[in-house]
Design a protein around this motif. Structure first.
Motif, PDB file in Angstrom:
ATOM      1  N   ARG A   3      36.241 -35.444 -14.189  1.00 28.58           N
ATOM      2  CA  ARG A   3      34.905 -35.450 -14.797  1.00 28.58           C
ATOM      3  C   ARG A   3      34.968 -35.865 -16.263  1.00 28.58           C
ATOM      4  O   ARG A   3      34.063 -36.565 -16.743  1.00 28.58           O
ATOM      5  N   ALA A   4      36.004 -35.463 -16.965  1.00 29.49           N
ATOM      6  CA  ALA A   4      36.133 -35.857 -18.375  1.00 29.49           C
ATOM      7  C   ALA A   4      36.268 -37.364 -18.531  1.00 29.49           C
ATOM      8  O   ALA A   4      35.899 -37.934 -19.563  1.00 29.49           O
ATOM      9  N   SER A   5      36.764 -38.034 -17.491  1.00 32.70           N
ATOM     10  CA  SER A   5      36.928 -39.489 -17.558  1.00 32.70           C
ATOM     11  C   SER A   5      35.635 -40.246 -17.285  1.00 32.70           C
ATOM     12  O   SER A   5      35.559 -41.445 -17.526  1.00 32.70           O
ATOM     13  N   GLY A   6      34.625 -39.543 -16.744  1.00 35.10           N
ATOM     14  CA  GLY A   6      33.368 -40.192 -16.401  1.00 35.10           C
ATOM     15  C   GLY A   6      33.257 -40.614 -14.955  1.00 35.10           C
ATOM     16  O   GLY A   6      32.239 -41.177 -14.547  1.00 35.10           O
ATOM     17  N   LEU A   7      34.283 -40.345 -14.161  1.00 30.60           N
ATOM     18  CA  LEU A   7      34.228 -40.701 -12.743  1.00 30.60           C
ATOM     19  C   LEU A   7      33.408 -39.677 -11.961  1.00 30.60           C
ATOM     20  O   LEU A   7      33.554 -38.470 -12.177  1.00 30.60           O
ATOM     21  N   PRO A   8      32.545 -40.128 -11.045  1.00 34.61           N
ATOM     22  CA  PRO A   8      31.847 -39.189 -10.156  1.00 34.61           C
ATOM     23  C   PRO A   8      32.855 -38.488  -9.250  1.00 34.61           C
ATOM     24  O   PRO A   8      33.590 -39.151  -8.518  1.00 34.61           O
ATOM     25  N   PHE A   9      32.879 -37.177  -9.292  1.00 35.51           N
ATOM     26  CA  PHE A   9      33.928 -36.405  -8.635  1.00 35.51           C
ATOM     27  C   PHE A   9      33.392 -35.670  -7.419  1.00 35.51           C
ATOM     28  O   PHE A   9      32.340 -35.033  -7.465  1.00 35.51           O
ATOM     29  N   ILE A  10      34.135 -35.762  -6.315  1.00 36.37           N
ATOM     30  CA  ILE A  10      33.869 -34.964  -5.117  1.00 36.37           C
ATOM     31  C   ILE A  10      35.135 -34.165  -4.839  1.00 36.37           C
ATOM     32  O   ILE A  10      36.194 -34.726  -4.518  1.00 36.37           O
ATOM     33  N   GLY A  11      35.052 -32.845  -4.995  1.00 33.04           N
ATOM     34  CA  GLY A  11      36.225 -31.995  -4.838  1.00 33.04           C
ATOM     35  C   GLY A  11      36.608 -31.790  -3.390  1.00 33.04           C
ATOM     36  O   GLY A  11      35.740 -31.589  -2.527  1.00 33.04           O
ATOM     37  N   LEU A  12      37.894 -31.845  -3.119  1.00 33.64           N
ATOM     38  CA  LEU A  12      38.430 -31.591  -1.787  1.00 33.64           C
ATOM     39  C   LEU A  12      39.162 -30.257  -1.790  1.00 33.64           C
ATOM     40  O   LEU A  12      39.798 -29.905  -2.784  1.00 33.64           O
ATOM     41  N   PRO A  13      39.074 -29.495  -0.697  1.00 29.05           N
ATOM     42  CA  PRO A  13      39.714 -28.175  -0.677  1.00 29.05           C
ATOM     43  C   PRO A  13      41.228 -28.284  -0.848  1.00 29.05           C
ATOM     44  O   PRO A  13      41.872 -29.186  -0.316  1.00 29.05           O
TER      45      PRO A  13
END
Length: 436
Positions: free
Chosen positions: A53-63
């Motif tokens: 997130r700090a890089s600006g990329l849209p993040f989708i967390g995986l378990p």
């Protein structure tokens, strides 16, 4: 929709697993695509959210289950793959519903870690023309019957015929890979109405429309049995905060050596089981009279008391630290290895599992590193290895020659251009002949 460059805007779904060593190269590619104007979805283990997130990329967390780091088999030469495979399946299972939910008419390309290739292929059940690119971080992830052929920690001699080498590789897969992974893969394929596959390695090599090596030809020459089409890129050497200042105590320590550079010891950010390694390192430092930096985020695995000659740091950008180090002693992870090659820093490699044995063999063949056997390691052997390394008068010159090669490689823009070409072919029917 076309970008200002005339290239069609594409949704790149980027998927990776593992530790920071796996994460950062995929971030480098994803950020290059995002900067070019493409839509990017970045799927990675949830513990990496702050970095992404700090890089600006849209993040989708995986378990991700952090307990896997405590499994003693994680760093076993032959059982380590099974631990990684089982630990990553809950995360990889999220890829298919994510892709299924995307608009069917949206231009889409998957850029994935090799262990996500089975799930990437499952996505084709509903998107038959879907293009998939696989990014390989280390040569060991692309098995070959050609030299150097490493079966875990065991090198296969050059004189062994190709037929025997092929048999050995098939036996290795049949014993250590297929029993772990094939049942899961075929059960998922059956649920999607897809045929079963007989071999895990053959299946993985057949999925991608494009394979990308994130290591250069001079480190590992292209082999005739690697998948095609193949893009040879360079080490990404990405750090999310490359200009982070060194701590005051580290600056003092580096300046206090009266011209004597320290030895840096690390065994990887994801290794929580390195207590014995650091105990041996402390003994080696005391035996040799050298100064050292112990680099690990897990302070609890270090000796409770460290002498003034040893400084612990939880994290330091290697690109800033290694030019000021005498030697790097490490596990042989590909990212750490590449940073040492770029810095021209001599290496003593103590591989444990996965791709580390192959990486260690390659830097030793380049003449810039020595190897040590982890199962027989102790303070005396580690001290002897350091002394032998430092006694090699030609070593520094070889390290410098290798370091100069880093100005010649293909960067992330070459990867972006090839992925855009792949995306432009997304409307064309898949040609199975080029995927094998």
């Amino acid at each position: 929709m076309l970008l200002a460059t005339g290239v069609r805007r594409t949704h790149f779904v980027v998927v990776t697993i593992g530790s920071a060593g796996d994460l950062f190269p995929f971030m480098a590619m994803a950020l290059t695509l995002l900067d070019a104007g493409h839509r990017v979805s970045f799927l990675a283990p949830e513990q990496h959210e702050p970095y992404v997130r700090a890089s600006g990329l849209p993040f989708i967390g995986l378990p991700a289950d952090p307990a896997v780091l405590l499994d003693p088999d994680l760093w076993h030469p032959t059982r380590g793959f099974g631990v990684v495979w089982r630990a990553t399946r809950p995360a990889m299972a999220q890829i298919v519903p994510f892709v299924d939910a995307l608009p069917a008419d949206e231009p889409l390309v998957l850029l994935v870690h090799p262990l996500a290739l089975p799930e990437a292929d499952l996505c084709r059940a509903r998107r038959p023309g879907l293009k998939v690119a696989a990014a390989y971080l280390a040569p060991q992830n692309l098995p070959t019957v050609h030299d150097p052929l490493m079966l875990g920690p065991w090198p296969v001699p050059r004189w062994v015929p190709l037929g025997m080498r092929s048999w050995l590789l098939r036996r290795l897969a049949a014993r250590f890979i297929d029993p772990v992974a094939l049942r899961d893969v075929n059960a998922a394929r059956q649920a999607r109405g897809m045929p079963a596959v007989p071999s895990m390695l053959e299946h993985l090599f057949a999925v991608a429309n494009l394979s990308i090596t994130l290591f250069p030809d001079w480190f590992a020459p292209t082999q005739p049995d690697w998948p095609k089409p193949l893009l040879r890129a360079d080490f990404p050497l990405f750090d999310p905060n490359p200009d982070a200042p060194l701590s005051r105590e580290l600056e003092y320590f580096l300046e206090d050596g009266q011209g004597t550079r320290p030895v840096v010891f690390t065994h990887g950010t994801g290794n929580t089981q390195a207590r014995a390694y650091f105990e041996h390192a402390r003994a080696a430092v005391e035996l040799t009279g050298l100064r050292a930096i112990f680099l690990t985020p897990h302070r609890e695995q270090l000796p409770s008391e460290l002498p003034p000659s040893i400084l612990w740091q939880d994290y330091v950008p290697l690109r800033r630290l290694l030019p000021r180090a005498m030697v790097l002693v490490h596990h042989g992870g590909i990212g750490t290895t590449a940073e040492a090659l770029r810095a021209g820093t001599p290496q003593l490699v103590v591989p444990l599992a996965h791709d580390q044995f192959d990486n260690a063999a390659r830097v030793a063949a380049l003449g810039v590193a020595f190897r040590a056997v982890a199962s027989r390691l102790n303070g005396v052997r580690l001290a002897r290895g350091l002394q032998q390394l430092l006694a090699d008068r030609e070593l520094i010159a070889r390290c410098r020659r290798i370091s100069r090669r880093f100005a010649l490689g293909q960067g992330m823009q070459a990867v972006r251009l090839r992925l855009e070409t792949l995306a432009a072919s997304a409307d064309a029917p898949a040609d199975a002949s080029i995927n094998r």
